[in-house]
Scaffold this motif. Structure first.
Motif: not given
Length: 480
Positions: A451-461
């Motif tokens: 969940d943490y990792y995907c949150h960071i990557k979604q912010a980049e997207i």
């Protein structure tokens, strides 16, 4: 009062001996400073540099780093509300930018040959109560290795790493160039492209190759070869097989080392998959992997004489696990938006979850034969920006699932681009969805971490989607 490492029993006997050796070198006056380096969620090294006298006492106590570092995306922006409860992570001990402890692993100590009288040591992240930081990626790989060790097996990997090096024409240091991220430097080519492995091209950059060779060998890295790659100013380094945590530690160190060595000598090195230059060729990271028996050290993937498969039964099961979880693992092997520019039809970058015997068009290239102690699997899906701890952990969790469930990888796909198979994600967003939907990888990595990792990557997207690209401007500005 007991030191942090002693209070929580965080060092083995050998690590304590190695720490005493480092202290002895400090006492002998061999170094002026010691860099404490911690690999963050992106596999980027962060940390602090301490003068020798302060470093001596900090070895066993670690250094404090702010937990806001765990909130950063690739632009170094904090994408969690760090001043809310739990620092935005829903985790006690991280509110208000509280500190975590980066404790050195003394076994990783090195002297940096390009930085006079400078030592370097890799750190692990712990909470103040001695518990491993749940978002520390080196710890995730340690868990995977421990699980593998419970089956009497050890992980072996060799690295093939492609990257670009340019002549640095001008650093972008005007006032207007500051930003998050800042303006990239201006560069020019060292070589024209499309003369793959030609000796003439190699000799033309021999000064750079010799510089990298001498410095990386002085670091003790297992360098095997230096090569001219296909595209302009593109190169490849190959490293021999190492065991356990060492392949991942090697990858984070060599990326940082190459960038620092090049910067000091008028070059700009980048591991970005597909830089925006004319006639560019994408860079990949090909991961060669196998397992060996902890007792005796024999390759567990080597088939017997009467086997009809290129790997042993255990090797084929591991291969099946990699294939079964290929889509979920892509977000860890190719973690940037740019990395998905690499996947093109009929290229050397795979586009579907298949394996084949010695075929570079397949995602999983199998190299094995009876009696071949180097029998192994080459995963060709990765890009060189990948956090190596996450990339390798994904391989282990997937492969172990294949072994535990005795999965079958199916037949070799000898015509890889004609073989019907599950398509790999073609965007970072699709890859994140595949990771979130993969129960085995989510359980292995930990649901909170995913969940943490995907949150960071979604912010980049989300930041990317707000940008107006040159393609859009060229396509629509005049037409409409």
């Amino acid at each position: 009062m007991a030191r942090f490492s002693e209070r929580f029993g965080l060092w083995s006997d050998s690590q304590q001996d190695q720490a005493r050796e480092i202290m002895g070198r400090i006492d002998a006056g061999e170094l002026d400073v010691l860099r404490f380096a911690w690999p963050d969620q992106h596999g980027v090294l962060r940390g602090k540099t301490l003068v020798a006298s302060s470093a001596r006492s900090a070895l066993a106590n670690g250094i404090n780093l702010t937990s806001t570092l765990l909130a950063k995306d690739t632009s170094h922006r904090s994408v969690f509300p760090v001043f809310s409860a739990g620092g935005g992570f829903a985790l006690d001990g991280m509110q208000g930018g509280a500190d975590f402890v980066a404790l050195p692993d003394p076994s990783t100590f090195r002297m940096l040959p390009w930085a006079p009288r400078t030592g370097w040591v890799l750190c692990d992240a712990y909470m103040k109560d001695g518990e491993p930081c749940p978002f520390a990626t080196r710890r995730i790989l340690q868990r995977a290795l421990q699980r593998l060790g419970g089956r009497g097996l050890a992980f072996v990997a060799g690295l093939e790493v492609e990257f670009h090096v340019f002549k640095l024409d001008a650093a972008a240091l005007n006032l207007a160039d500051a930003g998050q991220p800042g303006t990239p430097p201006t560069v020019s080519l060292l070589t024209q492209g499309h003369q793959y492995l030609t000796e003439q091209r190699y000799d033309g950059v021999d000064r750079l190759m010799d510089l990298l060779r001498t410095q990386l060998q002085a670091l003790g890295l297992p360098l095997h070869s230096l090569e001219i790659e296909f595209g302009p100013s593109q190169f490849e380094l190959v490293f021999g097989p190492t065991v356990g945590m060492e392949p991942a530690d090697t990858m984070v160190l060599l990326r940082s080392a190459i960038k620092q060595i090049c910067q000091r000598n008028g070059y700009h090195a980048t591991f970005m998959c597909r830089p925006r230059i004319p006639n560019v060729m994408s860079s990949g990271w090909h991961l060669h992997q196998s397992l060996r028996h902890a007792i005796g050290g024999a390759n567990a993937f080597t088939p017997e004489t009467d086997d009809t498969t290129p790997l042993s039964p255990l090797g084929m099961q591991y291969l099946a696990g990699l294939k079964a979880h290929a889509c979920g693992a892509v977000a860890l092997a190719s973690p940037t938006l740019n990395g998905y520019r690499r996947y093109r039809p009929f290229s050397l970058a795979p586009d579907r979850a298949i394996w084949a015997c010695d075929n570079r068009g397949a995602m999983l290239r199998v190299l094995g034969a009876p009696g071949d102690s180097a029998s192994r699997i080459e995963n060709r899906v990765g890009e060189p920006t990948a956090n190596p701890y996450l990339y390798l952990a994904s391989q282990l969790f997937a492969g172990l699932h294949g072994i535990e469930q005795t999965l079958d990888p199916g037949p070799s796909a000898d015509a890889p681009y004609d073989t019907p198979a599950q398509q790999l994600p073609r965007t970072l967003e699709a890859a994140l969805a595949a990771l979130q939907g993969d129960r085995v990888l989510t359980e292995g990595l930990g649901q909170a971490f995913v969940d943490y990792y995907c949150h960071i990557k979604q912010a980049e997207i989300a930041r990317f989607n707000l940008e107006v690209t040159e393609w859009e401007h060229r396509e629509y500005f005049d037409l409409f």
